[in-house]
Design a protein around this motif. Structure first.
Motif, PDB file in Angstrom:
ATOM      1  N   HIS A 161       1.679  -7.718  10.651  1.00 17.12           N
ATOM      2  CA  HIS A 161       2.537  -6.560  10.419  1.00 17.12           C
ATOM      3  C   HIS A 161       3.800  -6.668  11.263  1.00 17.12           C
ATOM      4  O   HIS A 161       3.936  -7.557  12.117  1.00 17.12           O
ATOM      5  N   ASN A 180       2.258  -5.165   4.322  1.00 18.42           N
ATOM      6  CA  ASN A 180       2.888  -4.728   5.572  1.00 18.42           C
ATOM      7  C   ASN A 180       4.318  -5.242   5.704  1.00 18.42           C
ATOM      8  O   ASN A 180       5.040  -4.840   6.619  1.00 18.42           O
ATOM      9  N   ARG A 235       3.751   2.939   6.690  1.00 21.03           N
ATOM     10  CA  ARG A 235       3.499   1.876   7.665  1.00 21.03           C
ATOM     11  C   ARG A 235       4.439   1.939   8.873  1.00 21.03           C
ATOM     12  O   ARG A 235       4.337   1.114   9.780  1.00 21.03           O
ATOM     13  N   TYR A 248       0.472   0.295  10.714  1.00 27.11           N
ATOM     14  CA  TYR A 248       0.439  -0.712   9.656  1.00 27.11           C
ATOM     15  C   TYR A 248      -0.799  -0.473   8.803  1.00 27.11           C
ATOM     16  O   TYR A 248      -1.708   0.292   9.166  1.00 27.11           O
ATOM     17  N   PHE A 249      -0.820  -1.114   7.635  1.00 26.62           N
ATOM     18  CA  PHE A 249      -1.990  -1.031   6.764  1.00 26.62           C
ATOM     19  C   PHE A 249      -3.024  -2.028   7.269  1.00 26.62           C
ATOM     20  O   PHE A 249      -2.776  -3.237   7.316  1.00 26.62           O
ATOM     21  N   GLU A 286      -6.551   0.606   2.443  1.00 27.18           N
ATOM     22  CA  GLU A 286      -5.787   1.619   3.182  1.00 27.18           C
ATOM     23  C   GLU A 286      -4.420   1.817   2.535  1.00 27.18           C
ATOM     24  O   GLU A 286      -3.907   2.946   2.470  1.00 27.18           O
ATOM     25  N   PHE A 287      -3.833   0.730   2.059  1.00 27.27           N
ATOM     26  CA  PHE A 287      -2.580   0.827   1.313  1.00 27.27           C
ATOM     27  C   PHE A 287      -2.791   1.607   0.023  1.00 27.27           C
ATOM     28  O   PHE A 287      -2.014   2.513  -0.315  1.00 27.27           O
TER      29      PHE A 287
END
Length: 298
Positions: free
Chosen positions: A82, A201, A227, A231-232, A237-238
């Motif tokens: 990330h 990311n 993010r 960050y993912f 999660e994204f």
């Protein structure tokens, strides 16, 4: 009775000629001496430049090895890649004796890999071409540039599989891909030797919306705003921040939170010499990142 004056005049004349000859010889010697000194100075300057160039090249190679070690150690942590990682921050020039060193790593898995337009059997991939066409639209560029690419793939040979593009500069050979177009594409496009996943990311809104056209650039920017400051940790999660009605359009197989390809930009300044090199690094297959190519860019 006129002979003595004639002799006196002849003697003066010979003396004058002798003086002129001496002056000419002195001028010639001075000129030769100046020329030799100038050549010596130039030789010393060239020697100094060669010395500085050799030191700059050696320093660049040392920086490259340090970068490779950094990426290797980072990969061993098995964590998402990330923008907040130390290697993602450009290094300002570090002063050293008689010069300075600088560098930065540019993550590439967040970009649109031009070779996604090719299928594994060396033919144009319809899905990849459609995504590329959408990327052009997202960047306010003519969609017809995708058709021009399809017709005139840079290394196309008759009755043979299409070959992967090595650099996006190869597009300059295709009608419509002028300097302004390539400049607009450069931050979002890359040519990598293998099919790659997209790191969410690092991906730009324009590239994300190319693969998810229903999302659009505006909503893609809103999704990616999540993010900032973090960050993912995973693709799931994204996906959780994508509007619910569009989650079915997420190309899960094309997304990742890991990065394998990087450009390493390295600058070395010694004396009057400044060299800048770029290397393409691949850490997808080996413990130590592989240098796929390295070339001088300045």
């Amino acid at each position: 009775m006129t002979m003595p004056p004639i002799q006196a005049h002849s003697g003066s004349r010979q003396a004058g000629v002798a003086i002129i000859a001496v002056l000419m010889v002195a001028a010639l010697v001075a000129s030769i001496g100046g020329l030799l000194m100038l050549r010596q100075q130039r030789a010393l300057q060239q020697l100094e430049v060669r010395k500085d160039s050799a030191e700059a090249r050696a320093a660049t190679w040392s920086v490259l090895q340090l970068v490779r070690l950094t990426l290797r150690d980072d990969a061993r942590l098995a964590q998402p890649d990330h923008m907040l990682k130390p290697w993602a921050v450009p290094i300002p020039e570090i002063q050293i004796e008689n010069g300075g060193l600088s560098g930065r790593l540019i993550e590439l898995n967040g970009r649109f890999n031009l070779n996604h337009v090719l299928s594994t059997d060396g033919k144009i991939d319809a899905q990849g071409l459609a995504a590329y066409r959408q990327l052009l639209v997202n960047l306010a560029l003519p969609a017809q540039l995708a058709d021009a690419l399809e017709r005139s793939w840079p290394t196309q040979a008759k009755n043979t599989p299409l070959q992967a593009v090595v650099e996006i500069n190869e597009l300059a050979k295709i009608d419509g891909y002028n300097a302004a177009v390539l400049q607009r594409l450069e931050p979002h496009l890359v040519a990598l030797p293998v099919s790659t996943q997209i790191n969410v990311n690092f991906v730009s809104a324009e590239v994300l919306a190319a693969w998810m056209p229903k999302l659009g650039v505006s909503r893609a920017e809103q999704v990616l705003a999540s993010r900032r400051g973090k960050y993912f940790a995973s693709v799931d999660e994204f996906a959780a921040v994508v509007p619910a009605q569009l989650r079915g359009d997420i190309p899960q197989a094309k997304l990742t939170v890991k990065s394998s390809f990087f450009w390493a930009d390295m600058g070395a300044r010694f004396g009057s010499v400044f060299l800048q090199h770029r290397a393409l690094l691949d850490r997808s297959k080996a413990d130590m990142p592989t240098v796929l190519w390295m070339r001088r860019i300045y």
